[in-house]
Scaffold this motif. Structure first.
Motif, PDB file in Angstrom:
ATOM      1  N   VAL A 100       0.855  -1.185   0.000  1.00  0.00           N
ATOM      2  CA  VAL A 100       0.000   0.000   0.000  1.00  0.00           C
ATOM      3  C   VAL A 100       0.894   1.239   0.000  1.00  0.00           C
ATOM      4  O   VAL A 100       1.769   1.405   0.849  1.00  0.00           O
ATOM      5  CB  VAL A 100      -0.966   0.001   1.193  1.00  0.00           C
ATOM      6  CG1 VAL A 100      -1.950  -1.168   1.062  1.00  0.00           C
ATOM      7  CG2 VAL A 100      -0.252  -0.076   2.518  1.00  0.00           C
ATOM      8  N   TYR A 113      -6.805  -0.931  -3.858  1.00  0.00           N
ATOM      9  CA  TYR A 113      -7.445   0.221  -3.238  1.00  0.00           C
ATOM     10  C   TYR A 113      -7.479   1.363  -4.238  1.00  0.00           C
ATOM     11  O   TYR A 113      -6.458   1.740  -4.820  1.00  0.00           O
ATOM     12  CB  TYR A 113      -6.716   0.672  -1.979  1.00  0.00           C
ATOM     13  CG  TYR A 113      -7.514   1.713  -1.221  1.00  0.00           C
ATOM     14  CD1 TYR A 113      -8.609   1.340  -0.454  1.00  0.00           C
ATOM     15  CD2 TYR A 113      -7.197   3.070  -1.300  1.00  0.00           C
ATOM     16  CE1 TYR A 113      -9.363   2.289   0.225  1.00  0.00           C
ATOM     17  CE2 TYR A 113      -7.941   4.023  -0.624  1.00  0.00           C
ATOM     18  CZ  TYR A 113      -9.033   3.624   0.133  1.00  0.00           C
ATOM     19  OH  TYR A 113      -9.790   4.563   0.792  1.00  0.00           O
ATOM     20  N   LYS A 168     -11.891  -4.649   5.231  1.00  0.00           N
ATOM     21  CA  LYS A 168     -11.722  -3.603   4.215  1.00  0.00           C
ATOM     22  C   LYS A 168     -13.094  -3.138   3.742  1.00  0.00           C
ATOM     23  O   LYS A 168     -14.064  -3.899   3.759  1.00  0.00           O
ATOM     24  CB  LYS A 168     -10.950  -4.133   3.001  1.00  0.00           C
ATOM     25  CG  LYS A 168      -9.553  -4.656   3.250  1.00  0.00           C
ATOM     26  CD  LYS A 168      -8.933  -5.043   1.910  1.00  0.00           C
ATOM     27  CE  LYS A 168      -7.532  -5.598   2.046  1.00  0.00           C
ATOM     28  NZ  LYS A 168      -7.548  -6.978   2.579  1.00  0.00           N
ATOM     29  N   ALA A 223      -6.452   2.720   5.288  1.00  0.00           N
ATOM     30  CA  ALA A 223      -6.381   3.413   4.005  1.00  0.00           C
ATOM     31  C   ALA A 223      -6.772   4.880   4.152  1.00  0.00           C
ATOM     32  O   ALA A 223      -7.492   5.260   5.079  1.00  0.00           O
ATOM     33  CB  ALA A 223      -7.306   2.731   2.996  1.00  0.00           C
TER      34      ALA A 223
END
Length: 303
Positions: A49, A246, A218, A263
């Motif tokens: 990420v 994402y 998520k 996130a």
């Protein structure tokens, strides 16, 4: 409390797959094929990420989430790609540079005018390939450059019409080029790019419900309807249980609720099969090799 969300009438701004195909016929041969520079990192079954890098370069904080005011989503997706790429290069590659966020109206202007020729300037919108070509040829303007105004839809509208952004600002941006913007057309290529630190602009007609659904810790976007829209892929989790990416949107931090994981706000996870269908529309690009902004001090804190 005022919600920080773009109104529905201002949420889109991609000219669509037919225009993208026509533009690619002209500009595509000049773009390099997709490849991983240096020693490739394994991508299968990995979670990478890119906000890990932005937070390290920004005092532990996420970068602010864009909230577009007109149909300038292409510029927002491209600006996110530049910012997350810059942070990766600073943190992981050790580039001696400062993280200075890109100014989206500049990318909007050069994509529509300098690359697109102003042909469709009577309506909002742009193409992913115009922005991808623009950052290679005309560079990136930092939002904190002297003389740059605050973001507004009015500025984007003005700079999105001929003659485009002011010439002195084009000159200021010209030494900050993105070296490679390569088309990606499959989830496997997206996974490889993200695992190696390269963000992806993703333009498609795929729509989603505004409220994601929580699964496996998520927020997952629920495919529904059509969005003529560009966003940015900034993370991948190739878990065998539910692989996906994402996707950071540009409708404000409240547009899709608070993320269930770490996130940045304003986005959601997308299943690998849906990512595959989105990038197959032919207007999605991996950004790499950014000529960023030389570091003059050690203060990376932006907000």
């Amino acid at each position: 409390m005022t919600r920080r969300t773009t109104p529905p009438a201002k949420r889109h701004g991609w000219f669509g797959p037919d225009e993208a195909k026509r533009a690619f016929a002209t500009l595509g041969p000049a773009l390099p094929p997709f490849f991983i520079a240096g020693t490739p990192q394994r991508s299968e079954r990995r979670r990478v990420v890119l906000w890990d890098y932005t937070r390290q370069a920004n005092g532990g904080n996420h970068l602010p989430t864009h909230q577009q005011e007109i149909g300038d989503c292409v510029s927002m997706g491209a600006a996110n790609a530049v910012d997350y790429l810059a942070a990766m290069e600073i943190v992981r590659l050790g580039d001696p540079e400062r993280l200075r966020p890109a100014f989206p109206p500049y990318l909007y202007g050069i994509s529509r005018v300098q690359v697109g020729g102003g042909r469709l300037e009577n309506s909002d919108g742009s193409l992913g390939i115009w922005a991808a070509d623009g950052v290679r040829r005309y560079g990136v303007l930092a939002a904190d450059t002297p003389g740059v105004p605050e973001y507004s839809g009015a500025i984007a509208t003005t700079w999105g019409k001929r003659p485009g952004p002011p010439e002195p600002l084009i000159a200021a941006a010209s030494s900050h080029l993105v070296g490679t913007t390569a088309q990606v057309t499959t989830y496997a290529a997206v996974r490889d790019a993200l695992a190696n630190g390269y963000p992806i602009t993703v333009a498609s007609t795929q729509g989603f419900l505004m409220r994601p659904r929580v699964d496996r810790g998520k927020h997952w976007g629920v495919p529904r309807g059509r969005w003529a829209h560009q966003m940015c892929l900034i993370g991948v989790d190739d878990s065998p249980e539910r692989p996906g990416c994402y996707c950071l949107n540009s409708w404000g931090p409240d547009a899709h609720g608070r993320p269930a994981d770490d996130a940045p706000p304003g986005g959601f996870w997308i299943d690998a099969s849906i990512v595959d269908a989105m990038v197959a529309q032919g207007d999605s690009f991996a950004f790499s090799q950014f000529d960023g902004f030389p570091r003059q001090d050690l203060d990376f804190h932006l907000i």
